[in-house]
Motif scaffolding. Structure first.
Motif, short mmCIF file in Angstrom:
data_model
loop_
_atom_site.label_atom_id
_atom_site.label_comp_id
_atom_site.label_asym_id
_atom_site.label_seq_id
_atom_site.Cartn_x
_atom_site.Cartn_y
_atom_site.Cartn_z
N ILE A 298 0.83 -1.20 0.00
CA ILE A 298 0.00 0.00 0.00
C ILE A 298 0.86 1.25 0.00
CG2 ILE A 298 -1.67 1.34 1.35
CD1 ILE A 298 -2.82 -1.36 2.32
N TYR A 299 1.90 1.27 0.84
CA TYR A 299 2.72 2.47 0.98
C TYR A 299 3.90 2.52 0.02
CZ TYR A 299 0.14 3.90 5.15
OH TYR A 299 -0.83 4.32 6.02
N ILE A 300 4.36 1.35 -0.43
CA ILE A 300 5.48 1.31 -1.40
C ILE A 300 5.06 0.37 -2.54
CG2 ILE A 300 7.96 0.96 -1.70
CD1 ILE A 300 8.21 1.01 1.36
N PRO A 301 4.25 0.85 -3.45
CA PRO A 301 3.69 -0.02 -4.50
C PRO A 301 4.68 -0.39 -5.59
CG PRO A 301 2.97 2.24 -4.84
CD PRO A 301 3.75 2.24 -3.56
N ASN A 302 5.59 -1.29 -5.26
CA ASN A 302 6.55 -1.81 -6.22
C ASN A 302 5.83 -2.81 -7.13
OD1 ASN A 302 8.62 -2.99 -7.65
ND2 ASN A 302 9.65 -3.87 -5.87
N ILE A 303 5.60 -2.46 -8.39
CA ILE A 303 4.80 -3.33 -9.25
C ILE A 303 5.51 -4.64 -9.58
CG2 ILE A 303 3.43 -1.47 -10.24
CD1 ILE A 303 5.20 -1.55 -12.70
N ARG A 304 6.79 -4.75 -9.30
CA ARG A 304 7.47 -6.04 -9.47
C ARG A 304 7.01 -7.03 -8.40
NH1 ARG A 304 12.04 -6.15 -12.60
NH2 ARG A 304 12.95 -7.80 -11.31
N ALA A 305 6.59 -6.49 -7.26
CA ALA A 305 6.09 -7.36 -6.18
C ALA A 305 4.60 -7.62 -6.30
CB ALA A 305 6.40 -6.71 -4.83
N LEU A 306 3.90 -6.75 -7.05
CA LEU A 306 2.44 -6.88 -7.17
C LEU A 306 2.11 -7.81 -8.33
CD1 LEU A 306 1.37 -3.16 -6.65
CD2 LEU A 306 1.53 -4.99 -4.96
N THR A 307 1.68 -9.01 -8.01
CA THR A 307 1.28 -9.97 -9.03
C THR A 307 0.05 -10.71 -8.55
OG1 THR A 307 2.62 -11.78 -8.15
CG2 THR A 307 3.68 -10.31 -9.74
N LEU A 308 -0.54 -11.48 -9.43
CA LEU A 308 -1.72 -12.26 -9.06
C LEU A 308 -1.36 -13.42 -8.15
CD1 LEU A 308 -4.77 -12.60 -9.56
CD2 LEU A 308 -4.20 -14.02 -11.54
N TYR A 309 -0.12 -13.88 -8.22
CA TYR A 309 0.29 -15.09 -7.52
C TYR A 309 1.26 -14.78 -6.38
CZ TYR A 309 -1.27 -16.56 -12.11
OH TYR A 309 -1.98 -16.70 -13.26
N HIS A 310 0.92 -15.29 -5.20
CA HIS A 310 1.81 -15.16 -4.04
C HIS A 310 1.86 -16.48 -3.29
CE1 HIS A 310 2.11 -10.82 -4.64
NE2 HIS A 310 0.81 -10.83 -4.86
N ASP A 311 1.68 -17.59 -4.02
CA ASP A 311 1.71 -18.90 -3.40
C ASP A 311 3.12 -19.38 -3.12
OD1 ASP A 311 1.84 -18.90 -6.23
OD2 ASP A 311 1.44 -21.05 -6.31
N ASP A 312 4.12 -18.57 -3.46
CA ASP A 312 5.51 -18.92 -3.14
C ASP A 312 5.96 -18.28 -1.83
OD1 ASP A 312 5.33 -16.38 -4.18
OD2 ASP A 312 7.14 -16.51 -5.40
N PHE A 313 5.02 -17.66 -1.11
CA PHE A 313 5.36 -17.01 0.16
C PHE A 313 5.66 -18.10 1.19
CE2 PHE A 313 4.69 -14.72 4.13
CZ PHE A 313 5.27 -13.50 3.84
N PRO A 314 6.82 -18.06 1.86
CA PRO A 314 7.20 -19.13 2.79
C PRO A 314 6.32 -19.16 4.04
CG PRO A 314 8.80 -17.35 2.85
CD PRO A 314 7.88 -17.04 1.71
N LEU A 315 5.96 -20.36 4.47
CA LEU A 315 5.13 -20.55 5.65
C LEU A 315 5.91 -20.25 6.92
CD1 LEU A 315 3.19 -23.89 5.03
CD2 LEU A 315 2.16 -21.66 5.47
N SER A 316 5.17 -19.81 7.93
CA SER A 316 5.73 -19.73 9.28
C SER A 316 5.32 -21.01 10.01
CB SER A 316 5.17 -18.52 10.03
OG SER A 316 5.63 -17.32 9.47
N THR A 317 6.27 -21.84 10.33
CA THR A 317 5.96 -23.11 11.01
C THR A 317 5.94 -22.96 12.53
OG1 THR A 317 8.30 -23.71 10.89
CG2 THR A 317 6.86 -24.51 9.12
N SER A 318 6.49 -21.86 13.04
CA SER A 318 6.43 -21.54 14.47
C SER A 318 6.76 -20.06 14.61
CB SER A 318 7.42 -22.38 15.26
OG SER A 318 8.75 -21.95 15.03
N LEU A 319 6.66 -19.55 15.83
CA LEU A 319 7.00 -18.14 16.07
C LEU A 319 8.46 -17.85 15.77
CD1 LEU A 319 5.12 -17.08 19.33
CD2 LEU A 319 5.03 -15.92 17.11
N TRP A 320 9.30 -18.89 15.82
CA TRP A 320 10.74 -18.69 15.62
C TRP A 320 11.21 -19.16 14.26
CZ3 TRP A 320 8.27 -20.59 19.88
CH2 TRP A 320 8.34 -19.80 21.02
N SER A 321 10.32 -19.68 13.44
CA SER A 321 10.73 -20.22 12.14
C SER A 321 9.77 -19.74 11.04
CB SER A 321 10.75 -21.75 12.19
OG SER A 321 11.15 -22.28 10.95
#
Length: 647
Positions: A298-321
């Protein structure tokens, strides 16, 4: 800030609003492409219920309920809008759907302007230190930032996301009704007669918003936020205590409801995770990081980051990982505490923070939805952008007579980025290639890139162009296979590609084994897996693909017996196999009838069953099946198709 510096803009707010609307429309019109994406194909292009011959009640009723799997309410208001569009246009056309979406976006911008202007007027009137601040200018800048923000491209130009947009329309309408009446009540001092008169309208608009998309249920929350931080800002009236308590109670409702549901019926939430590759804990923890991601867009609209797909975002498996999960959670707690602490001195800050978080309270919490989508910020971005607007106006004071320079500069940059991003959406291959280049680790981006090239290759005549497109498609599917050896669609499509275009590779047996392994080892049965089985059966029946044995078909049959999937669809695909390459119409009829029992309204299963009956000479049974379908097809829209099989 002195009013004289802004007088020329505030004197003609409607004119400048029209400038924003026209500029937004021009940017988006350059992005209209003649194609539907993913679930737009399912719910719009392939949805026969939307093809209305007449606007009769049964036809409208069936069309409005034709997307029941999209949510608990089925989103009938949104589907009805598509049905009326189809009736007026004579069918579903992507360019028309997107043009209507653009129109709705502009209408929402107009509603937002009216709301912000009215709220700003009340806020200024109640704070002596703000006297002279130009409410209309603040409304124009806020509306311009929101209308032209490139983040919303994947909402406006993604046809089926009209659901999110229409929900926002009714929510904005409900907020406007409330703030207008509340402002009149403050001026008239009429003991809340005006306020009470709005409640039925707000309730009705909440229902309509929820029937467009379930997030519309949150409308009362935003009304409560505006009441607390705009109308009650520095209010000294003791009569307002009831409204304050009521608004606070409404804001506590969402966490209370979520906790109640989880405690009393946890299976309602947990069962949705059976089809996900993550559990509820992982989803909730990941949202701490994703919400900061959204805010950065919203505040830094880098269109290279704005895409339809974000399923490659890494999961958080715990608060520390990863450790950024804990840092993100602490940062959110700190921001909320800080904004509440300064709520009297700077109510717009806490309003922006809570607006953003409450807008994500359904889609970014415990429910088993996919991790991340940009369209979830369509309504949520209003609060943060209003805060940005205030900051730009404050920064403009230093420019004296040229106080609009910061605001105009930011809006101009947003318009430029919007036009660039919309341009990519005007052509499907360009869009798919861009998304794949930006997110090479995204399975969905790889699939879209490969699928578009495959379709292009199959539709071209020049051998060189065909080969180039097919090789590009093969590259995409190989990337999918490399990232997930259990990806059934990738294996099935590579089997099809090599058998049709590269038979010299003699890779059929290799792919057949990988497909069988994927079928047997699939822990989560995804919608694309049905496409994979359908492609396989079609490929085999057309004698393009050759199976070395019936082991693969048996694996699909075993999968049906495990009750993990949409058995109606899988039974139909098995029936198609036995009707074609399997050369066993009796077994085809058996599986087609199983599909019908699983889903009596599944029209494709009737087609297979009747064709099998005709092949077996069972004309009486075929006639019975036609009668069974006639009971389901109350509009008689497909009777001609089905009876044509037995004539």
């Amino acid at each position: 800030m002195p009013d004289s510096k802004w007088a020329f803009l505030a004197a003609h707010p409607v004119f400048y609003l029209l400038v924003m609307l026209v500029l937004t429309g021009c940017c988006y019109l350059g992005g209209i492409g003649d194609f539907y994406l993913f679930d737009s194909q399912v719910w719009l292009a392939r949805n026969q219920s939307l093809t209305l011959q007449t606007l009769t009640f049964p036809a409208i009723y069936e069309a409005s309920l034709s997307a029941m799997k999209t949510g608990p309410f089925g989103r009938p208001v949104s589907m009805l809008s598509f049905a009326v569009e189809s009736w007026l246009a004579g069918g579903m056309f992507p360019s028309i759907s997107k043009f209507i979406n653009i129109t709705i976006h502009l209408m929402n911008g107009g509603l937002l302007f009216l709301i912000v202007k009215r709220c700003a007027e009340v806020y200024v009137a109640r704070r002596p230190e703000s006297k002279g601040a130009p409410a209309a200018t603040f409304a124009i800048i806020t509306t311009g930032l929101w209308l032209l923000h490139p983040l919303h491209v994947s909402t406006v130009l993604y046809a089926v996301q009209r659901m999110a947009m229409l929900s926002a329309t009714f929510m904005l309408a409900g907020i406007f009704v409330y703030v207008s009446a509340r402002a009149r009540q403050i001026v008239a001092q009429n003991n809340y007669v005006e306020w009470l008169s709005t409640l039925p309208s707000v309730f009705a608009l909440t229902v309509l918003a929820a029937m467009a998309k379930e997030t519309g249920l949150l409308l009362p929350l935003f009304v409560a936020l505006i009441e607390l931080f705009i109308f009650q800002a520095n209010s000294s009236s003791t009569r307002d205590k009831l409204l304050i308590r009521l608004s606070q109670s409404v804001l506590l409702a969402v966490p209370a409801v979520l906790v109640t549901i989880y405690v009393s019926a946890p299976e309602f939430i947990v069962r949705g995770y059976q089809i996900r590759e993550f559990d509820m804990t992982e989803r909730v923890l990941t949202q701490f990081r994703l919400l900061w991601n959204y805010l950065s867009w919203i505040y830094i609209p880098n269109i290279r980051a704005l895409t339809l797909y974000h399923d490659d975002f890494p999961l958080s498996t715990s608060l520390w990982s990863p450790i950024s999960t804990l840092l993100a959670a602490i940062a959110w707690a700190g921001l909320i505490a800080f904004s509440l602490r300064i709520r009297k001195a700077a109510p717009l800050v806490v309003l922006a923070v809570l607006w953003f978080l409450y807008a994500h309270s359904l889609e970014s919490t415990v429910f088993a939805l996919e991790l991340s989508f940009e369209h979830r910020n369509y309504f949520a971005s209003i609060g943060p952008l209003a805060l940005l607007s205030a900051g730009l106006m404050r920064a403009g004071v230093a420019f004296g007579r040229f106080s609009l320079i910061p605001s105009v500069a930011v809006i101009a940059v947003l318009a430029f980025l919007l036009s660039i991003r919309a341009h990519f959406w005007s052509d499907e291959l360009r869009l798919a290639s861009y998304h794949y280049a930006m997110h090479p680790d995204s399975p969905r981006a790889a699939y879209h890139f490969a699928n578009v090239n495959l379709r292009r290759g199959e539709s071209r005549e020049d051998p060189n162009e065909v080969r180039e497109s097919i090789l590009q498609a093969r590259q995409g599917y190989e990337a999918l296979q490399a990232s997930d050896s259990y990806d059934l669609l990738a294996a099935a499509t590579l089997f099809y590609i090599d058998e049709r275009w590269f038979p010299s590779l003699a890779a059929a047996e290799q792919w057949e084994k990988k497909i069988e392994r994927a079928v047997q080892g699939n822990k989560v049965w995804a919608p694309t897996d049905y496409n994979a089985v359908g492609l396989l059966m079609d490929c085999v029946n057309k004698r393009i693909c050759r199976l070395s044995s019936d082991a693969l078909v048996q694996s699909v049959v075993d999968l049906i017996g495990s009750n993990c999937c949409d058995n109606a669809m899988l039974n139909r695909y098995v029936a198609l196999y036995f009707l074609g390459a399997g050369n066993d119409p009796r077994r085809a009829l058996q599986y087609a009838e199983l599909a019908i029992r699983e889903n009596p309204k599944y029209f494709p299963a009737y087609l297979v069953a009747i064709e099998a009956c005709v092949n077996l000479g069972l004309h009486g049974r075929a006639a019975e099946l036609v009668g069974d379908w006639a009971v389901q097809d109350r509009l008689k829209s497909r009777i001609a198709t089905i009876t044509g099989l037995i004539e």
